[in-house]
Design a protein around this motif. Structure first.
Motif, PDB file in Angstrom:
ATOM      1  N   CYS A  63       0.814  -1.215   0.000  1.00 53.40           N
ATOM      2  CA  CYS A  63       0.000   0.000   0.000  1.00 53.40           C
ATOM      3  C   CYS A  63       0.850   1.268   0.000  1.00 53.40           C
ATOM      4  N   ASP A  64       0.214   2.378  -0.386  1.00 50.56           N
ATOM      5  CA  ASP A  64       0.876   3.690  -0.376  1.00 50.56           C
ATOM      6  C   ASP A  64       0.664   4.411   0.950  1.00 50.56           C
ATOM      7  N   LEU A  65      -0.458   4.120   1.620  1.00 49.74           N
ATOM      8  CA  LEU A  65      -0.829   4.825   2.838  1.00 49.74           C
ATOM      9  C   LEU A  65      -1.436   3.826   3.814  1.00 49.74           C
ATOM     10  N   VAL A  66      -0.986   3.876   5.059  1.00 41.40           N
ATOM     11  CA  VAL A  66      -1.463   2.966   6.091  1.00 41.40           C
ATOM     12  C   VAL A  66      -2.370   3.732   7.053  1.00 41.40           C
ATOM     13  N   VAL A  67      -3.589   3.242   7.231  1.00 44.91           N
ATOM     14  CA  VAL A  67      -4.522   3.784   8.208  1.00 44.91           C
ATOM     15  C   VAL A  67      -4.438   2.900   9.448  1.00 44.91           C
ATOM     16  N   ASN A  68      -3.975   3.490  10.548  1.00 39.43           N
ATOM     17  CA  ASN A  68      -3.645   2.754  11.768  1.00 39.43           C
ATOM     18  C   ASN A  68      -4.809   2.828  12.747  1.00 39.43           C
ATOM     19  N   LEU A  69      -5.630   1.761  12.792  1.00 37.80           N
ATOM     20  CA  LEU A  69      -6.810   1.724  13.656  1.00 37.80           C
ATOM     21  C   LEU A  69      -6.636   0.715  14.790  1.00 37.80           C
ATOM     22  N   THR A  70      -5.403   0.465  15.173  1.00 44.93           N
ATOM     23  CA  THR A  70      -5.125  -0.449  16.270  1.00 44.93           C
ATOM     24  C   THR A  70      -5.442   0.227  17.608  1.00 44.93           C
ATOM     25  N   ILE A  71      -5.304  -0.526  18.704  1.00 41.95           N
ATOM     26  CA  ILE A  71      -5.478   0.062  20.032  1.00 41.95           C
ATOM     27  C   ILE A  71      -4.346   1.057  20.279  1.00 41.95           C
ATOM     28  N   PRO A  72      -4.556   2.051  21.155  1.00 42.20           N
ATOM     29  CA  PRO A  72      -3.522   3.066  21.371  1.00 42.20           C
ATOM     30  C   PRO A  72      -2.146   2.507  21.717  1.00 42.20           C
ATOM     31  N   ALA A  73      -2.098   1.409  22.465  1.00 44.42           N
ATOM     32  CA  ALA A  73      -0.802   0.844  22.851  1.00 44.42           C
ATOM     33  C   ALA A  73      -0.005   0.348  21.652  1.00 44.42           C
ATOM     34  N   ALA A  74      -0.679   0.082  20.527  1.00 47.83           N
ATOM     35  CA  ALA A  74       0.008  -0.403  19.330  1.00 47.83           C
ATOM     36  C   ALA A  74       0.214   0.679  18.275  1.00 47.83           C
ATOM     37  N   HIS A  75      -0.259   1.890  18.528  1.00 53.61           N
ATOM     38  CA  HIS A  75      -0.168   2.948  17.522  1.00 53.61           C
ATOM     39  C   HIS A  75       1.272   3.205  17.088  1.00 53.61           C
ATOM     40  N   THR A  76       2.176   3.265  18.050  1.00 52.67           N
ATOM     41  CA  THR A  76       3.562   3.601  17.724  1.00 52.67           C
ATOM     42  C   THR A  76       4.211   2.509  16.894  1.00 52.67           C
ATOM     43  N   GLU A  77       4.042   1.265  17.298  1.00 57.37           N
ATOM     44  CA  GLU A  77       4.662   0.151  16.574  1.00 57.37           C
ATOM     45  C   GLU A  77       4.229   0.130  15.113  1.00 57.37           C
ATOM     46  N   ILE A  78       2.932   0.242  14.856  1.00 58.80           N
ATOM     47  CA  ILE A  78       2.437   0.181  13.481  1.00 58.80           C
ATOM     48  C   ILE A  78       2.861   1.417  12.698  1.00 58.80           C
ATOM     49  N   ALA A  79       2.785   2.588  13.323  1.00 59.76           N
ATOM     50  CA  ALA A  79       3.170   3.816  12.629  1.00 59.76           C
ATOM     51  C   ALA A  79       4.637   3.771  12.219  1.00 59.76           C
ATOM     52  N   LEU A  80       5.498   3.351  13.128  1.00 64.04           N
ATOM     53  CA  LEU A  80       6.929   3.313  12.815  1.00 64.04           C
ATOM     54  C   LEU A  80       7.240   2.252  11.762  1.00 64.04           C
ATOM     55  N   ARG A  81       6.497   1.145  11.771  1.00 58.88           N
ATOM     56  CA  ARG A  81       6.710   0.121  10.752  1.00 58.88           C
ATOM     57  C   ARG A  81       6.362   0.672   9.370  1.00 58.88           C
ATOM     58  N   ALA A  82       5.258   1.427   9.296  1.00 57.17           N
ATOM     59  CA  ALA A  82       4.867   2.014   8.011  1.00 57.17           C
ATOM     60  C   ALA A  82       5.844   3.095   7.579  1.00 57.17           C
ATOM     61  N   ILE A  83       6.262   3.928   8.518  1.00 60.06           N
ATOM     62  CA  ILE A  83       7.220   5.000   8.194  1.00 60.06           C
ATOM     63  C   ILE A  83       8.529   4.405   7.697  1.00 60.06           C
ATOM     64  N   ALA A  84       8.983   3.334   8.331  1.00 58.54           N
ATOM     65  CA  ALA A  84      10.225   2.682   7.900  1.00 58.54           C
ATOM     66  C   ALA A  84      10.115   2.165   6.467  1.00 58.54           C
ATOM     67  N   GLY A  85       8.905   1.846   6.049  1.00 59.78           N
ATOM     68  CA  GLY A  85       8.682   1.404   4.673  1.00 59.78           C
ATOM     69  C   GLY A  85       8.441   2.543   3.713  1.00 59.78           C
ATOM     70  N   GLY A  86       8.568   3.791   4.206  1.00 54.49           N
ATOM     71  CA  GLY A  86       8.386   4.953   3.355  1.00 54.49           C
ATOM     72  C   GLY A  86       6.935   5.249   3.015  1.00 54.49           C
ATOM     73  N   LYS A  87       6.007   4.766   3.842  1.00 55.24           N
ATOM     74  CA  LYS A  87       4.589   4.931   3.544  1.00 55.24           C
ATOM     75  C   LYS A  87       3.961   6.045   4.390  1.00 55.24           C
ATOM     76  N   ASP A  88       3.014   6.751   3.799  1.00 56.56           N
ATOM     77  CA  ASP A  88       2.258   7.749   4.547  1.00 56.56           C
ATOM     78  C   ASP A  88       1.405   7.042   5.604  1.00 56.56           C
ATOM     79  N   VAL A  89       1.111   7.760   6.697  1.00 52.12           N
ATOM     80  CA  VAL A  89       0.391   7.162   7.819  1.00 52.12           C
ATOM     81  C   VAL A  89      -0.703   8.104   8.298  1.00 52.12           C
ATOM     82  N   TYR A  90      -1.881   7.519   8.525  1.00 51.65           N
ATOM     83  CA  TYR A  90      -2.970   8.243   9.185  1.00 51.65           C
ATOM     84  C   TYR A  90      -3.462   7.360  10.313  1.00 51.65           C
TER      85      TYR A  90
END
Length: 353
Positions: A63-90
């Motif tokens: 994907c080009d953009l990751v929409v992160n709808l996980t629980i708050p405790a997982a927000h950072t892990e998923i966001a950083l994984r997407a950022i490391a892949g060069g993907k936009d994050v919401y």
């Protein structure tokens, strides 16, 4: 026009239904894939929307953009994984579980587009209020009052434990809607002073498979305070799980020439009322914002706006304001808000569906 942006949703809980209803209708976006730790809701969402059900890693790759709808405790892990892949994050609110984690996301995400809920402030209700405020209808804003009073989520929520632990409570749960609205209306906050309390040490679950079960309360359930904006305006905030209801407006703004009632910041529409000095209450016409929209419009705005309005910078500042308010409640001192942000640009009246 080029290829549509491939959007992937990580986290297929209840809130994802509202996102998919919006994202599947927006121009220039395609819901390409979904992922969840539990394969069942991911498969159900994929079947309903026509998206692919993938692992998180495969979704980030595809994907080009990751929409992160996980629980708050997982927000950072998923966001950083997407950022490391060069993907936009919401992401869903809050940007992260802690301010330090939010700072890490914003710092590492400087090379991608980064956005965060709430995007309710982009709808016609709030943007109409913003339009008339900016036009000077009530003169220079001096103060605002934001009020949210409920009995808490346990009468209807089957698993309300999170709301009554550190990291929960009325401010961190509902505060993002109200503080985001206040910052968008009146600009960034420079300091906060607060007080907090709780009325009881346990709550009783009122419905579902755990009905009647008692759960401990280990966080404050009534938070109030005053925010000082860089503009000089003062906002009073009341967030409570210790009442039944309130007849106070969700948000009212007082200015030199009048008072404005702003719709519920947890909704995209609603009437805007104004009472000018010497006049009477009147309903203002809809003049701005995205019409007939829902959760996920911030994703479209992130992709298309020159400067995203529901931005990571704004979400970081909102979290900083809330943590400063809670810190003040604990110390009894006014707390400086260390971050700042640009006041988001207004949204012209438009329909996308």
């Amino acid at each position: 026009m080029g290829e549509p942006v491939k959007v992937g949703i990580v986290g297929c809980g209840k809130i994802s239904e509202q996102y998919t209803a919006t994202l599947t209708k927006l121009p220039g976006l395609v819901l390409y894939a979904v992922a969840d730790l539990d394969p069942a809701p991911a498969l159900a969402t994929a079947t309903e929307t026509g998206a692919r059900s993938l692992s998180v890693d495969d979704l980030v790759d595809a994907c080009d953009l990751v929409v992160n709808l996980t629980i708050p405790a997982a927000h950072t892990e998923i966001a950083l994984r997407a950022i490391a892949g060069g993907k936009d994050v919401y992401g869903e609110k809050p940007l992260a579980a802690t301010l330090d984690e939010a700072r890490t996301i914003v710092a590492k995400g400087s090379g991608v587009r980064l956005g965060c809920a709430p995007d309710t402030v982009l709808g016609t209700g709030f943007q109409t209020a913003r339009h008339h405020l900016d036009a000077g209808l009530i003169g220079r804003p001096a103060a605002a009052v934001a009020t949210m009073v409920t009995a808490g989520p346990e009468p209807w929520h089957p698993d309300p434990d999170f709301y009554y632990r550190p990291g929960g409570g009325p401010l961190l749960d509902m505060g993002p809607y109200y503080v985001t609205a206040l910052v968008t209306l009146l600009g960034p906050v420079v300091s906060a002073i607060g007080a907090a309390s709780r009325t009881r040490d346990e709550r009783v679950i009122g419905s579902g498979y755990r009905q009647g079960e008692r759960l401990p309360v280990t966080t404050d359930t009534h938070v109030t305070g005053v925010l000082t904006h860089a503009s000089g305006a003062l906002s009073t905030l009341i967030m409570s799980f210790d009442g039944a209801a309130s007849r106070a407006p969700n948000i009212e703004v007082h200015g030199e020439l009048g008072t404005m009632i702003v719709p519920d910041p947890n909704r995209f529409d609603g009437d805007v009322l104004v009472h000018r000095v010497g006049g009477a209450w009147e309903t203002l016409p809809v003049t701005a914002g995205y019409r007939d929209t829902g959760r996920g419009i911030g994703v479209y705005d992130l992709v298309t706006a020159p400067r995203p309005r529901a931005s990571g910078e704004l979400a970081l500042h909102v979290l900083d304001v809330m943590e400063s308010l809670l810190r003040s409640a604990a110390t009894g001192r006014a707390e400086t808000v260390g971050s700042t942000c640009e006041r988001p640009e207004p949204v012209a009246l438009q329909s996308l569906v």
